[in-house]
Design a protein around this motif. Sequence first.
Motif, PDB file in Angstrom:
ATOM      1  N   PHE A 196     -22.471 -13.159   2.228  1.00  0.00           N
ATOM      2  CA  PHE A 196     -22.339 -11.904   1.468  1.00  0.00           C
ATOM      3  C   PHE A 196     -22.582 -12.143  -0.020  1.00  0.00           C
ATOM      4  O   PHE A 196     -23.243 -11.357  -0.678  1.00  0.00           O
ATOM      5  N   GLU A 232     -30.210  -4.806   7.693  1.00  0.00           N
ATOM      6  CA  GLU A 232     -30.674  -5.466   6.464  1.00  0.00           C
ATOM      7  C   GLU A 232     -32.125  -5.917   6.598  1.00  0.00           C
ATOM      8  O   GLU A 232     -32.908  -5.804   5.647  1.00  0.00           O
ATOM      9  N   HIS A 262     -20.052  -4.441   5.801  1.00  0.00           N
ATOM     10  CA  HIS A 262     -19.390  -5.723   5.490  1.00  0.00           C
ATOM     11  C   HIS A 262     -17.875  -5.579   5.619  1.00  0.00           C
ATOM     12  O   HIS A 262     -17.203  -6.473   6.140  1.00  0.00           O
ATOM     13  N   ASP A 278     -26.848 -11.592   0.385  1.00  0.00           N
ATOM     14  CA  ASP A 278     -26.770 -10.135   0.370  1.00  0.00           C
ATOM     15  C   ASP A 278     -26.721  -9.582  -1.055  1.00  0.00           C
ATOM     16  O   ASP A 278     -27.290  -8.523  -1.333  1.00  0.00           O
TER      17      ASP A 278
END
Length: 133
Positions: free
Chosen positions: A120, A63, A21, A124
């Motif tokens: 994010f 992911e 990230h 995430d």
Amino acid sequence: MPLIEWKDEFNTGNPSIDQEHRELIGLINDLHEILRKNVSTSDETADFLGEIYSQISAHFALEEQLMREEKYEDYTGHKTDHDRLLDDLRDIMDGHHTGSFESMEQDLSNQLEQWFSVHFSTFDIKLHNQLGH
Ligand SMILES: [Fe+2]
Ligand SMILES: [Fe+2]
């Protein structure tokens, strides 16, 4: 000033995801800088968009692999958001290719900032919280 500053709420707690990230945010900030200063040729911008696209695809694949391995319950929802981000990025690349891009440089920066900040700190983070590592 960079477009996206790292914020605590981006931390998922998974070191490899957080590292990627940070790298993605770095790339997006570099793109923003290039567009803002208008220092790059159209070809260089296209190359840069291609680079961002491939790094983002690789990150999403990581992911998604993790989610499949862990039989993550919201795999479909999370993957759908990845696919949407990639579709939007492809539209931007097509727009750049056909020359309609110059007028949307500001939009591009804003859109990327929105997508990644939101993805994010929602999908995430939830992924990390549920997997617990
Ligand atoms: Fe994700
Ligand atoms: Fe991510």
